[in-house]
Design an enzyme around this catalytic site. Structure first.
Site, PDB file in Angstrom:
ATOM      1  N   HIS A 216       0.700  -1.341   0.153  1.00 24.36           N
ATOM      2  CA  HIS A 216       0.047  -0.138  -0.025  1.00 24.36           C
ATOM      3  C   HIS A 216       0.908   1.333   0.225  1.00 24.36           C
ATOM      4  CE1 HIS A 216      -3.446   2.795   0.498  1.00 24.36           C
ATOM      5  NE2 HIS A 216      -3.985   2.067   1.334  1.00 24.36           N
ATOM      6  N   TYR A 221      -1.009   7.326   3.265  1.00 26.75           N
ATOM      7  CA  TYR A 221      -0.143   6.666   4.239  1.00 26.75           C
ATOM      8  C   TYR A 221       1.343   6.772   4.014  1.00 26.75           C
ATOM      9  CZ  TYR A 221      -5.146   5.280   4.948  1.00 26.75           C
ATOM     10  OH  TYR A 221      -6.377   5.527   5.282  1.00 26.75           O
ATOM     11  N   ARG A 394     -16.641  -0.200  -3.688  1.00 26.02           N
ATOM     12  CA  ARG A 394     -17.935   0.090  -3.054  1.00 26.02           C
ATOM     13  C   ARG A 394     -19.049  -0.744  -3.828  1.00 26.02           C
ATOM     14  NH1 ARG A 394     -17.561   6.365  -1.062  1.00 26.02           N
ATOM     15  NH2 ARG A 394     -15.442   6.248  -0.156  1.00 26.02           N
TER      16      ARG A 394
END
Length: 431
Positions: A216, A221, A394
């Site tokens: 990731h 992040y 989603r």
């Protein structure tokens, strides 16, 4: 393809309970000789072959128990494989306790977290599909509360709520926003420790039986924080130049590649831009290193094949609350298409790097068009793929049967779950 006759007495291998083998896996086109959209053709990355081009994007569920997956995750993630998703990627999984986004995030920092992950892996494999795990460290965006607590408790998880706001790591001591704590600038020793923690977590993932690992490097992040000159103000070997700001990521890639099997594909998710181009002083130079942007992502993408990365999962944003995004259905797919075109251009240095696209992929036609190859198939003639794989988030939450509905909408006959064959999905219907 020869389709074997499967009887109810044929058990799926690798699980300590009976469930029928799905052969071929659900979501496989039943007549590969027919002209089917690229979306329902296989994709091979190293030793992993996917039966179609659908992947479940990693999605935080804020439901782990001290980093351990639970029965919730077996049901949640297993539902997608049961209904035809060729690849399911487990949510952002922290390599250290302080790398979790929230106290309820998944983790792989200790051996006791292997067995719960393996339960999910084994079920997905029992359905004939593949599973990966996304390894992550949240950096300055760690120690936050789950989404449903934001209105009442605010964004930061304090020690009273299991948080660690005084133990945040970042390349530089720059807070995400005014209502977030200031992180600690990482020492070189901590950077070295982090690289080893990624490798250790990857080794645990291999022990759990995953088919692939994703790093990731997106959404603001820790890896993104190192890549961006907005959040990385270091003056040592990890800051300043493009080579220095990418140094941590490249070290993590090499460390993981060294501990996973040679036939296991390695994926990388990046934010192709942090959508801060409006801060550039020179409007003619979007690669002026005043923020992380598409030209720098393309520059990085060219390095990835030689490092052993097989697919670049293209997302964007998340590193600055002042980002400016002109949102439209293809706003992230277009980034993926630009990178794919660049690395595959004549004379390009990108090599055999596959590209994944994510974001607002909500219907069959869009999913088809994203991966459509130039071919004389109805609806695809004259098209060039924008990506090789669609990663859907989603929409899978709305419709776990999204793969089967897409097949119905596109008129593709695919394998259904044996248990659900009595209720085939028709166009414009739900399961």
């Amino acid at each position: 393809m020869t389709i074997k006759k499967v009887t109810a007495s044929t058990p799926a291998p690798g699980v300590p309970y009976y469930t029928p083998a799905q052969d071929p896996p659900v979501g496989t086109a039943l007549d590969p000789r027919a002209d089917v959209p690229t979306l329902f053709t296989p994709l091979t990355l190293r030793g992993m072959t996917l039966q179609n081009r659908f992947a479940v994007s990693p999605m935080c569920m804020y439901s782990a128990d001290d980093g351990h997956l639970t029965d919730f995750h077996v049901v949640h993630l297993g539902a997608f494989a049961l209904r035809g998703a060729a690849l399911t990627i487990v949510e952002a999984t922290a390599v250290t306790p302080n790398g979790r986004i929230s106290p309820e995030d998944s983790g792989l920092w200790t051996d006791s977290q292997i067995a719960p992950l393996k339960r999910v892996v084994d079920f997905v494999h029992s359905q004939g599909h593949k599973i990966g795990v996304q390894l992550a460290h949240a950096g300055r965006k760690a120690s936050t509360l789950s989404l449903w607590h934001l209105q009442t408790l605010g964004p930061v998880a304090t020690p009273a709520h299991g948080g660690w706001p005084d133990d945040l790591w970042a390349p530089s001591a720059i807070a995400w926003d005014a209502d977030h704590p200031t992180p600690n600038e990482m020492t070189v020793a901590q950077i070295d420790e982090l690289v080893q923690r990624f490798a250790d977590a990857a080794h645990r993932a291999v022990q759990a039986g995953v088919d692939t690992i994703e790093i990731h490097g997106a959404h603001g992040y820790l890896i993104t924080q190192f890549l961006s000159p907005i959040t990385n103000h270091r003056t040592d070997a990890y800051g300043g130049t493009f080579a220095n700001r990418t140094r941590l990521l490249l070290a993590i890639i090499r460390a993981i590649r060294a501990v996973i099997p040679a036939r296991m594909p390695l994926l990388l998710r990046l934010s192709a831009t942090e959508w801060m181009e409006h801060t550039h002083t020179d409007p003619q130079s979007l690669s002026s290193s005043s923020s992380w942007d598409l030209p720098q992502t393309i520059q990085l993408a060219a390095l990835l094949p030689d490092l052993g990365v097989d697919l670049l999962d293209v997302s964007s944003g998340g590193n600055n609350p002042r980002q400016q995004i002109a949102v439209h259905p293809y706003y992230q797919v277009d980034l993926a298409a630009a990178i794919r075109a660049a690395v595959r251009a004549p004379g390009g240095k990108g090599g055999p790097l596959a590209i994944g696209a994510v974001g607002m992929i909500r219907d069959a036609a869009m999913a088809r068009d994203v991966v459509a190859q130039t071919a004389s198939v109805e609806g695809e003639h004259g098209l060039t793929a924008k990506a090789d794989l669609v990663l859907v988030g989603r929409q899978f939450l709305r419709e776990p049967e999204f793969v089967l509905r897409a097949a119905a909408e596109l008129g593709v006959a695919v394998k259904l779950p044996l248990q659900y064959e009595r209720a085939p999905l028709r166009k414009a219907q739900r399961l």
